[in-house]
Design a protein around this motif. Structure first.
Motif, PDB file in Angstrom:
ATOM      1  N   PHE A 156      -8.707   9.426   6.721  1.00  0.00           N
ATOM      2  CA  PHE A 156      -8.172   9.449   8.087  1.00  0.00           C
ATOM      3  C   PHE A 156      -8.994   8.619   9.067  1.00  0.00           C
ATOM      4  O   PHE A 156      -8.442   7.791   9.796  1.00  0.00           O
ATOM      5  N   ALA A 157     -10.307   8.820   9.104  1.00  0.00           N
ATOM      6  CA  ALA A 157     -11.126   8.041  10.040  1.00  0.00           C
ATOM      7  C   ALA A 157     -11.072   6.554   9.718  1.00  0.00           C
ATOM      8  O   ALA A 157     -11.188   5.700  10.611  1.00  0.00           O
ATOM      9  N   SER A 158     -10.865   6.219   8.456  1.00  0.00           N
ATOM     10  CA  SER A 158     -10.804   4.810   8.037  1.00  0.00           C
ATOM     11  C   SER A 158      -9.415   4.202   8.222  1.00  0.00           C
ATOM     12  O   SER A 158      -9.222   3.007   7.985  1.00  0.00           O
ATOM     13  N   ASN A 159      -8.435   5.040   8.631  1.00  0.00           N
ATOM     14  CA  ASN A 159      -7.038   4.622   8.778  1.00  0.00           C
ATOM     15  C   ASN A 159      -6.367   4.262   7.459  1.00  0.00           C
ATOM     16  O   ASN A 159      -5.327   3.587   7.443  1.00  0.00           O
ATOM     17  N   ALA A 160      -6.942   4.713   6.331  1.00  0.00           N
ATOM     18  CA  ALA A 160      -6.311   4.454   5.034  1.00  0.00           C
ATOM     19  C   ALA A 160      -4.942   5.112   4.959  1.00  0.00           C
ATOM     20  O   ALA A 160      -4.013   4.565   4.351  1.00  0.00           O
ATOM     21  N   TYR A 161      -4.803   6.280   5.581  1.00  0.00           N
ATOM     22  CA  TYR A 161      -3.514   6.989   5.568  1.00  0.00           C
ATOM     23  C   TYR A 161      -2.439   6.137   6.258  1.00  0.00           C
ATOM     24  O   TYR A 161      -1.268   6.130   5.860  1.00  0.00           O
ATOM     25  N   TYR A 162      -2.834   5.412   7.340  1.00  0.00           N
ATOM     26  CA  TYR A 162      -1.882   4.608   8.107  1.00  0.00           C
ATOM     27  C   TYR A 162      -1.383   3.434   7.264  1.00  0.00           C
ATOM     28  O   TYR A 162      -0.180   3.117   7.263  1.00  0.00           O
ATOM     29  N   GLU A 163      -2.299   2.812   6.515  1.00  0.00           N
ATOM     30  CA  GLU A 163      -1.908   1.709   5.640  1.00  0.00           C
ATOM     31  C   GLU A 163      -0.940   2.198   4.565  1.00  0.00           C
ATOM     32  O   GLU A 163       0.020   1.510   4.215  1.00  0.00           O
ATOM     33  N   THR A 164      -1.194   3.399   4.055  1.00  0.00           N
ATOM     34  CA  THR A 164      -0.279   3.984   3.065  1.00  0.00           C
ATOM     35  C   THR A 164       1.082   4.246   3.691  1.00  0.00           C
ATOM     36  O   THR A 164       2.126   4.031   3.060  1.00  0.00           O
ATOM     37  N   GLY A 165       1.085   4.715   4.956  1.00  0.00           N
ATOM     38  CA  GLY A 165       2.346   4.944   5.663  1.00  0.00           C
ATOM     39  C   GLY A 165       3.177   3.678   5.795  1.00  0.00           C
ATOM     40  O   GLY A 165       4.408   3.694   5.616  1.00  0.00           O
ATOM     41  N   LEU A 166       2.521   2.556   6.104  1.00  0.00           N
ATOM     42  CA  LEU A 166       3.232   1.279   6.208  1.00  0.00           C
ATOM     43  C   LEU A 166       3.855   0.878   4.878  1.00  0.00           C
ATOM     44  O   LEU A 166       4.983   0.356   4.831  1.00  0.00           O
ATOM     45  N   ILE A 167       3.117   1.115   3.793  1.00  0.00           N
ATOM     46  CA  ILE A 167       3.630   0.778   2.454  1.00  0.00           C
ATOM     47  C   ILE A 167       4.855   1.625   2.128  1.00  0.00           C
ATOM     48  O   ILE A 167       5.874   1.133   1.632  1.00  0.00           O
ATOM     49  N   LEU A 168       4.773   2.921   2.412  1.00  0.00           N
ATOM     50  CA  LEU A 168       5.897   3.812   2.134  1.00  0.00           C
ATOM     51  C   LEU A 168       7.089   3.473   3.020  1.00  0.00           C
ATOM     52  O   LEU A 168       8.251   3.545   2.586  1.00  0.00           O
ATOM     53  N   GLN A 169       6.812   3.116   4.263  1.00  0.00           N
ATOM     54  CA  GLN A 169       7.882   2.750   5.190  1.00  0.00           C
ATOM     55  C   GLN A 169       8.656   1.543   4.661  1.00  0.00           C
ATOM     56  O   GLN A 169       9.890   1.521   4.663  1.00  0.00           O
ATOM     57  N   GLU A 170       7.924   0.557   4.183  1.00  0.00           N
ATOM     58  CA  GLU A 170       8.574  -0.634   3.628  1.00  0.00           C
ATOM     59  C   GLU A 170       9.359  -0.303   2.368  1.00  0.00           C
ATOM     60  O   GLU A 170      10.441  -0.848   2.123  1.00  0.00           O
ATOM     61  N   LEU A 171       8.826   0.620   1.581  1.00  0.00           N
ATOM     62  CA  LEU A 171       9.460   0.984   0.314  1.00  0.00           C
ATOM     63  C   LEU A 171      10.847   1.599   0.520  1.00  0.00           C
ATOM     64  O   LEU A 171      11.778   1.331  -0.248  1.00  0.00           O
ATOM     65  N   ILE A 172      10.985   2.418   1.551  1.00  0.00           N
ATOM     66  CA  ILE A 172      12.260   3.138   1.733  1.00  0.00           C
ATOM     67  C   ILE A 172      13.120   2.537   2.845  1.00  0.00           C
ATOM     68  O   ILE A 172      14.171   3.095   3.192  1.00  0.00           O
ATOM     69  N   ASP A 173      12.699   1.418   3.420  1.00  0.00           N
ATOM     70  CA  ASP A 173      13.399   0.826   4.562  1.00  0.00           C
ATOM     71  C   ASP A 173      14.891   0.619   4.304  1.00  0.00           C
ATOM     72  O   ASP A 173      15.745   1.031   5.100  1.00  0.00           O
ATOM     73  N   ALA A 174      15.219  -0.015   3.200  1.00  0.00           N
ATOM     74  CA  ALA A 174      16.626  -0.317   2.904  1.00  0.00           C
ATOM     75  C   ALA A 174      17.452   0.956   2.754  1.00  0.00           C
ATOM     76  O   ALA A 174      18.608   1.025   3.201  1.00  0.00           O
ATOM     77  N   SER A 175      16.881   1.962   2.137  1.00  0.00           N
ATOM     78  CA  SER A 175      17.606   3.223   1.934  1.00  0.00           C
ATOM     79  C   SER A 175      17.858   3.920   3.257  1.00  0.00           C
ATOM     80  O   SER A 175      18.921   4.534   3.470  1.00  0.00           O
ATOM     81  N   VAL A 176      16.870   3.850   4.178  1.00  0.00           N
ATOM     82  CA  VAL A 176      17.065   4.474   5.495  1.00  0.00           C
ATOM     83  C   VAL A 176      18.187   3.773   6.256  1.00  0.00           C
ATOM     84  O   VAL A 176      19.054   4.419   6.871  1.00  0.00           O
ATOM     85  N   GLN A 177      18.200   2.450   6.186  1.00  0.00           N
ATOM     86  CA  GLN A 177      19.252   1.712   6.882  1.00  0.00           C
ATOM     87  C   GLN A 177      20.632   2.039   6.322  1.00  0.00           C
ATOM     88  O   GLN A 177      21.618   2.106   7.059  1.00  0.00           O
TER      89      GLN A 177
END
Length: 417
Positions: free
Chosen positions: A15-36
């Protein structure tokens, strides 16, 4: 303190390193088409894109609809809270300068592990030689100047370890992710050639052949040393699982004499005196594997269904193929071997009472002249005579033990007490 130490590591690394945020971006990109493509979204596609950073107010629809806090907003606040908490700000020990007393460790020797610890009142080392095993924990001793040491046995070619220290307020692991991560060192062992020590004989169904020191009829494995030198088996392994050949480690200071035998009980009774493995043999198809301290297989035998009180052994002794035989526990395998048919041909032979003290009856239902042969476990014939359909055999004066009964092509056993 250990729990807080691990929590602090996770907060700092994730969390302090923002590693969770980078993982969130990866997951967001992964499911982007399905959300749309989802026509039943509770939130808009724009909400999906911005919620990593921004709070969503209103919308949502359906049960539980409403505002949603931004993920970064939530986690940043929690991270700040935790890192400012007194449990996390407490000064923890600093573990550094870890060193070994020997660069080239040898299996069977002892090795001393030293470390410098600042702000630590106590420390221990956790070590293991098998990735499936729990770590053994041993307290480290301080010399009073911040140097902590411990001496442990080198039991195998590969050892994993970590160090933990704590003071009155906090604890610290080194490496920080222990026991998930760890240090290691390797060791060499005295070379043993394939064929020097072999699995010479075993019994996977022992009802009345041999008892251990506690009077139990357990499975057993016999090793034999074909060489003219004593061999130290410290750190060697026996297993009945091909996927885990380091299942049970032969204890330190276990030596098999030149041209000698070593008996191991396969009974899961490691707390008993003597050599007791942490596995039992199956009387149906299985394997037995002997490997040295670096995991190299020295001998492996496989077998099918076993007959109670009949062993499998090498003949000639120590070098031959496995044969169905009358057991020779801890002794040379002689030529009193059986065919596979012999081990099962007893439907025509009835022996009672069994066990016995003074004698027993033999009822034989075979065809033709019957010849009786009785031998002990050493293969010595003690009685040989013709018999009729029903016969009384006097055992007065016989030594207590197990005797093999043969009548023509039928075989049985009698226990004399």
């Amino acid at each position: 303190k250990k729990y807080i130490a691990h929590c602090k590591t996770m907060v700092e690394e994730v969390f302090a390193s923002n590693a969770y945020y980078e993982t969130g971006l990866i997951l967001q990109e992964l499911i982007d088409a399905s959300v749309q493509a989802d026509n039943n979204k509770f939130f808009s596609y724009n909400n999906f894109l911005t919620n990593l950073d921004s709070d969503i107010t209103g919308g949502g629809g359906g049960p539980g609809g409403g505002g949603t806090i931004g993920i970064a907003t939530l986690m940043n606040a929690r991270t700040t809270y935790l890192l400012e908490n007194s449990l996390f700000t407490a000064i923890s020990p600093i573990i550094s300068d870890i060193s070994l007393s020997a660069d080239n460790a040898v299996v069977g020797d002892m090795i001393t592990i030293s470390t410098s610890i600042t702000d630590g009142n106590s420390a221990y080392i956790g070590y293991r030689i098998n990735k499936f095993a729990p770590f053994t924990k041993v307290e480290m001793v301080s010399d009073g100047s911040g140097i902590f040491q411990v001496t442990i046995p080198v039991k195998a070619a590969y050892t994993e370890y970590y160090i933990y220290s704590e003071n009155d307020n906090a604890g610290k692991f080194s490496p920080q992710r222990a026991e998930h991560e760890f240090y290691n060192f390797t060791a060499t062992s005295v070379s043993t050639s394939i064929g020097d020590v072999v699995i010479n004989e075993f019994m996977a169904s022992n009802d009345m052949t041999q008892v251990d020191q506690d009077g139990e009829y357990d499975d057993w494995i016999e090793l034999y040393n074909n060489s003219n030198l004593d061999i130290d088996l410290s750190g060697y392994f026996l297993s009945d699982i091909s996927e885990d050949i380091m299942s049970w480690q032969i204890p330190a200071e276990t030596v098999i004499s030149a041209n000698g035998y070593l008996m191991i009980w396969a009974d899961k009774d490691e707390e008993q005196e003597g050599l007791h493995a942490n596995f039992k043999l199956s009387s149906s198809a299985e394997s037995i594997i002997l490997s040295n301290s670096d995991g190299s297989i020295l001998d492996e035998v496989s077998y099918a269904d076993q007959t109670t009180d009949i062993s499998y052994g090498r003949f000639p002794n120590g070098t031959g193929d496995l044969q169905v035989m009358n057991p020779t526990f801890g002794l040379e395998n002689n030529n009193n071997i059986l065919t596979l048919g012999d081990a099962f041909k007893n439907e025509k032979l009835i022996i009672y009472p069994n066990p016995t003290i003074e004698g027993f009856w033999i009822n034989y239902n075979g065809v033709g002249q019957a010849h009786l042969s009785v031998s002990d476990l050493y293969g010595r014939v003690i009685l040989s005579q013709s018999i009729s359909t029903e016969n009384w055999i006097d055992t007065k004066g016989w030594t207590s033990g197990i005797y093999l009964i043969r009548v023509n092509d039928s075989i049985g056993k009698i226990v004399v007490r």
